[in-house]
Design a protein around this motif. Structure first.
Motif, PDB file in Angstrom:
ATOM      1  N   SER A 480      -6.576   6.885 -12.654  1.00 11.24           N
ATOM      2  CA  SER A 480      -6.437   7.366 -11.233  1.00 11.24           C
ATOM      3  C   SER A 480      -5.017   6.194 -11.234  1.00 11.24           C
ATOM      4  N   ASN A 482      -3.872   2.631  -8.807  1.00  9.83           N
ATOM      5  CA  ASN A 482      -3.495   1.547  -7.286  1.00  9.83           C
ATOM      6  C   ASN A 482      -2.631   0.994  -7.752  1.00  9.83           C
ATOM      7  N   THR A 518      -1.304  -0.607   0.553  1.00 13.66           N
ATOM      8  CA  THR A 518      -2.116  -0.237  -1.258  1.00 13.66           C
ATOM      9  C   THR A 518      -2.226   1.971  -0.963  1.00 13.66           C
ATOM     10  N   GLN A 520      -3.230   4.378  -3.825  1.00 12.77           N
ATOM     11  CA  GLN A 520      -3.874   4.832  -4.695  1.00 12.77           C
ATOM     12  C   GLN A 520      -4.270   6.399  -4.473  1.00 12.77           C
TER      13      GLN A 520
END
Length: 912
Positions: A480, A482, A518, A520
């Protein structure tokens, strides 16, 4: 537009407002008296204006409108000076000489105690010489001896209220971390200590008291200690390769001051505010440090290297004041922890959760803050406060977790390893400007705050999940990335206007905007083929804008001993959120609320006062709480956001009665605080009765949980606190007795049913501090907390438990320069269950020698955890579960330390 506005305001400069100046000097020596209070009063005794003298003994004050008035000058240890003035005085009032009371009382003071202090409105001032400490004591050891003061786990409380700021001679010292400031200033340079409710920047500039205060300690240094160099340096090495080194150095030249701090150790001293040996004993103390010297205490065992610098000075004939601090902190933390939870489920059903966690974390943290006060002239004043922080961290986290029906019947198990890195950059700047018109009380001011942040978090996760009921076994490998960033501003315009001699009106308008984004991205490796693909269920892009506008009208009344402030505001808040991926979706909300506020302060006399403060406020959901994206970093405990959240709306009330008599050293204080929140952002938890796929692709095993934030009503808390302080002359000590009651009701939803979890804590404690002499010093304290936990959903989990924490600090300086120091902590837990009910003693001992004749150098042998009993246990109570936690702590070791104290004032080395 802004340019023309400032051009318009500055054109008023030609019309000077009437200001009176003067100088306060000590009679005989004619040395300036710093920190003296100057009051302009009516003939009836009503306070019209106030000021405090600077380093040169000078003061500046607005001329009252009364035809005749009295100037009154007070300072601890000096006679109060009063002189009548008429309306025709202008400009410089000349010099005022105050007489030392000690000259008249010299013969009497041999057998009588030193006057401990005095009370002036919201300020309580204590004479440092009235309290005896050991020779090398820091300021915190002096402060904890004063009435109503409790220092524990880096938190300083004065009569039940947390201290948020430390000033040294009226100027900020090391940002917003009070414990660090007190720990790095020697008690011997202190003349007196002031406890005050400090007004905000705008209130100080405009003179309009809006009731917004910060509990503050102001340390006034001795006149003979404002020019010189002083500090402490130490280095120690012990068993198990433990080491501890560091020190502080202060360069004082009246207003110009430079302080340098440093530390390097592997014994859990993570901040400059820590005790000499931090045992990590008891609970999990993660107190953050805002913008000061603290970076948050991490549990476990930590190696730390840190450097701190603080600078302050005055320029342009004291019109420009500057203070700044910087901290660098490098930490390597190892945490081993196990916890056990019992979930609150409907129908008295049972489910347990056990977790073993092992983390390794390396981080570097930079923090910088500055404050610039510029009183340009009689009309224009400016305060600028920039702040900057940067953090970088790398972590390796290993987790073993298991869900159980009961102790012998497991449901599912998860083993995962996460390798992560993060970088966080934050910047903020506050600018406060005030223009004072010719008419006294008429002002214009503005506060402009701007901020930005940019955060990056990367994590690689490998997890293995096993279902004991079905026998299924699966694995997960995901990567991931982010990223979040944002900018925000807050602009406030305020105008004040006098109505009468005692009344004033305030109108203000505020607009704020918080825009954040954001991004992600989550990649998953397929088990069968090993191909890495984008996981669209966990990947998202989200933009959020939260804007508020608020208009308010306030009224202030100030006459004799009564002060009243009322304000009625109206706020409009808009949330505009866009989910860009996966699939576009827009969420818009508008909230409208009236925001009343009221503050009343009444002074019965110089020693007694009451204060009542009522306010309302709103709190918006964070961008994380609004995102409906899944977070499966722990596959047994998955979380997600909720785009349907509304803002919280809270009512808060605070009432305090205080009576302090410095002449008898007795104090009494009681306060009540309470709040109730509508649309409280709580949690809705779903515990899976069987293996479940979330959003079609994310696996939640049987017994695992999914939580998301929801709006709930009926969140409330109340707290009452009583403190009584008095001297015990028979043993030449001071006693503080306190008692408190705290009740919190937290709502939650578990598997569709609402639960109200009520936690009641009854506390009683005392602090006994010696006031004997410099050779014998002790502090004895104890606090017991009786906890009552009640759940509306499952009464079988109702629980009572008791915790008591006691501490003894004892110092004895005996013949020939030898000294003995003991620090004994005792923790008692009952009602937590067979595995956690314990009585724990942590005893640290020092035996040392100070080399004559100056005794500024010392060598000592330290034994940490003499009885080898140190452990860390803690109980957490939430709306969903009751949890008991054990954390790895530092164990017994021996260490030899050499310390040198430098004291050089006025070109002369001073002994301890």
């Amino acid at each position: 537009m802004t340019f023309f506005f400032f051009c318009f305001v500055f054109c008023w400069e030609a019309y000077g407002q009437r200001e009176l100046t003067g100088t306060v000097l000590e009679d005989g020596s004619e040395e300036p008296v710093f920190g003296a209070y100057v009051f302009f009063k009516s003939k009836e005794g009503e306070t019209l204006q106030t000021a405090v003298t600077d380093f040169d003994g000078k003061f500046k004050i607005t001329k009252p409108s009364a035809k005749q008035f009295i100037i009154e000058i007070t300072y601890v240890g000096y006679k109060t000076l009063r002189k009548e003035l008429s309306d025709n005085v202008e400009g410089d009032l000349g010099r005022f000489f105050v007489e030392d009371e000690g000259e008249l009382l010299e013969a009497f003071e041999i057998s009588a105690p030193v006057l401990s202090g005095e009370v002036k409105r919201d300020t309580v001032s204590f004479n440092a010489s009235a309290y005896k400490t050991r020779p090398e004591a820091d300021a915190d050891e002096l402060v904890r001896k004063m009435p109503g003061v409790i220092i524990q786990d880096g938190v300083i409380q004065v009569q039940g209220e947390n201290v948020e700021e430390i000033l040294v001679d009226g100027r900020p010292f090391f940002g917003d971390n009070p414990a660090a400031a007190l720990k790095n200033l020697p008690a011997e340079v202190i003349d007196r200590i002031e406890f005050l409710d400090r007004q905000g920047d705008e209130a100080q500039l405009t003179g309009f008291d809006d009731g917004e205060t910060v509990k503050t300690i102001n340390i006034i240094t001795k006149k003979g200690r404002r020019q010189g160099r002083f500090g402490k340096f130490y280095a120690g090495y012990g068993t198990d390769n433990n080491y501890n080194a560091g020190g502080n150095m202060n360069f004082f030249n009246e207003a110009q001051r430079l302080t340098i701090l440093g530390l390097s150790n592997n014994i859990n001293r993570q901040n400059f505010a820590a005790d000499e040996l931090a045992g990590a004993m008891g609970g999990d103390n993660r107190r953050g440090g805002g913008d000061g010297l603290s970076v948050g205490q991490q549990p476990g065992i930590t190696r730390t290297n840190a450097i701190g610098v603080n600078f302050s000075d005055e320029y342009l004939d004291n019109k420009l004041k500057l203070s700044a601090s910087y901290l660098f902190n490098d930490r390597d933390n190892v945490l081993n922890r196990n916890s056990s939870r019992e979930y609150i489920l409907p129908n008295d059903s049972l489910q347990l959760y056990n977790e073993n966690r092992s983390n390794q974390n390396q981080s570097q943290n930079h923090r910088f803050n500055m404050r610039i006060d510029y009183r340009i002239n009689d009309h224009h004043s400016l305060i600028i406060r920039p702040r900057l922080s940067f953090e970088k961290a790398d972590a390796l986290n290993q987790l073993e977790a298991i869900n159980l029906f009961d102790r012998n019947n497991p449901i599912s198990q998860n083993n995962n390893t996460t390798i992560s890195t993060r970088e966080n950059l934050n910047f903020g700047n506050s600018l406060t400007y005030r223009y004072r018109f010719n008419k006294p009380g008429r002002t214009f001011s503005t506060n402009i705050y701007t901020g930005a942040f940019n955060n990056l978090n990367r994590a690689d996760l490998v997890a293995v999940n096993q279902n004991f009921v079905t026998g299924n076994l699966d694995s997960l490998i995901q990567f991931s990335d982010n990223r979040s960033s944002g900018m925000n501003y807050n602009v406030n315009f305020t105008v004040t206007e006098p109505l009468t001699e005692h009344a004033q009106l305030r109108a203000n308008y505020r607009i704020s905007n918080n825009a954040s984004q954001t991004r992600q991205e989550v990649l998953r490796q397929e088990q069968e083929t090993g191909i890495v693909r984008l996981d669209s269920t966990l990947t998202n892009e989200f933009d959020n804008v939260y804007q508020t506008q608020r208009m308010g009208l306030g009224y202030r009344y100030n006459k004799n001993n009564l002060r009243i402030f009322t304000d009625l505001g109206y706020e409009i808040a808009d949330i505009d959120s866009d989910r860009i991926f996966p699939g576009f979706e827009n969420t818009q909300r508008t909230f409208r609320n009236f925001m009343p506020r009221a503050v009343l302060t009444y002074e019965f006399n110089d020693m007694s006062s009451i204060r009542v403060n009522y306010r309302t406020n709103t709190d918006a959901p964070s961008i994380r709480q609004l995102q409906d994206v899944l977070d499966n970093s722990n596959p047994l405990q998955i979380s997600m956001g909720n785009p349907e959240l509304n803002q919280e709306y809270s009512h808060r009330v605070f009432t305090r009665f205080r009576r302090i008599n410095p002449e008898t050293n007795r104090s009494f204080m009681v306060f009540f605080a309470g709040s109730i929140t509508n649309n409280f952002i709580g949690n809705e938890t779903f515990i899976a009765p069987r293996d479940t796929l979330l959003q079609g692709d994310v696996f939640l095993s049987q017994g695992g949980q999914l939580s998301r934030p929801v709006n709930l009503d009926n969140f409330w808390n109340v707290r009452t606190y009583v403190n009584y302080g008095f001297p015990i002359s028979a043993i030449r000590s001071n006693m503080n007795i306190n008692s408190s009651l705290r009740v919190t009701n937290q709502p939650g939803i578990i598997n569709g049913q609402k639960n109200n979890n009520t936690n009641t804590v009854i506390s009683k404690g005392f602090v006994l501090s010696s006031n004997i002499n410099r050779n014998i010093d002790f502090n004895l304290s104890s606090e017991g907390n009786y906890n009552m936990v009640r759940s509306s959903l499952q009464e079988s989990l109702n629980n009572n438990f008791y915790q008591q924490r006691s501490r003894l600090d004892f110092f004895w300086n005996f013949a020939g320069g030898f000294f003995l120091s003991n620090n004994v902590n005792h923790l008692l837990y009952t009602g937590l269950g067979e595995d956690f009910d314990q009585s724990i003693w942590l005893w640290n001992m020092d035996l040392g020698f100070r080399f004559p004749p100056s005794r500024k150098a010392e060598i000592k042998l330290t034994v940490f955890d003499l009885l080898n009993q140190n452990v860390s246990i803690n109980r957490n109570v939430t709306d969903v579960f009751i949890e008991d936690v054990r954390t790895q702590v530092l164990r017994q070791f021996f260490m030899v330390t050499f310390t040198y104290n430098l004291r050089r004032f006025g070109g002369v080395n001073m002994p301890l």
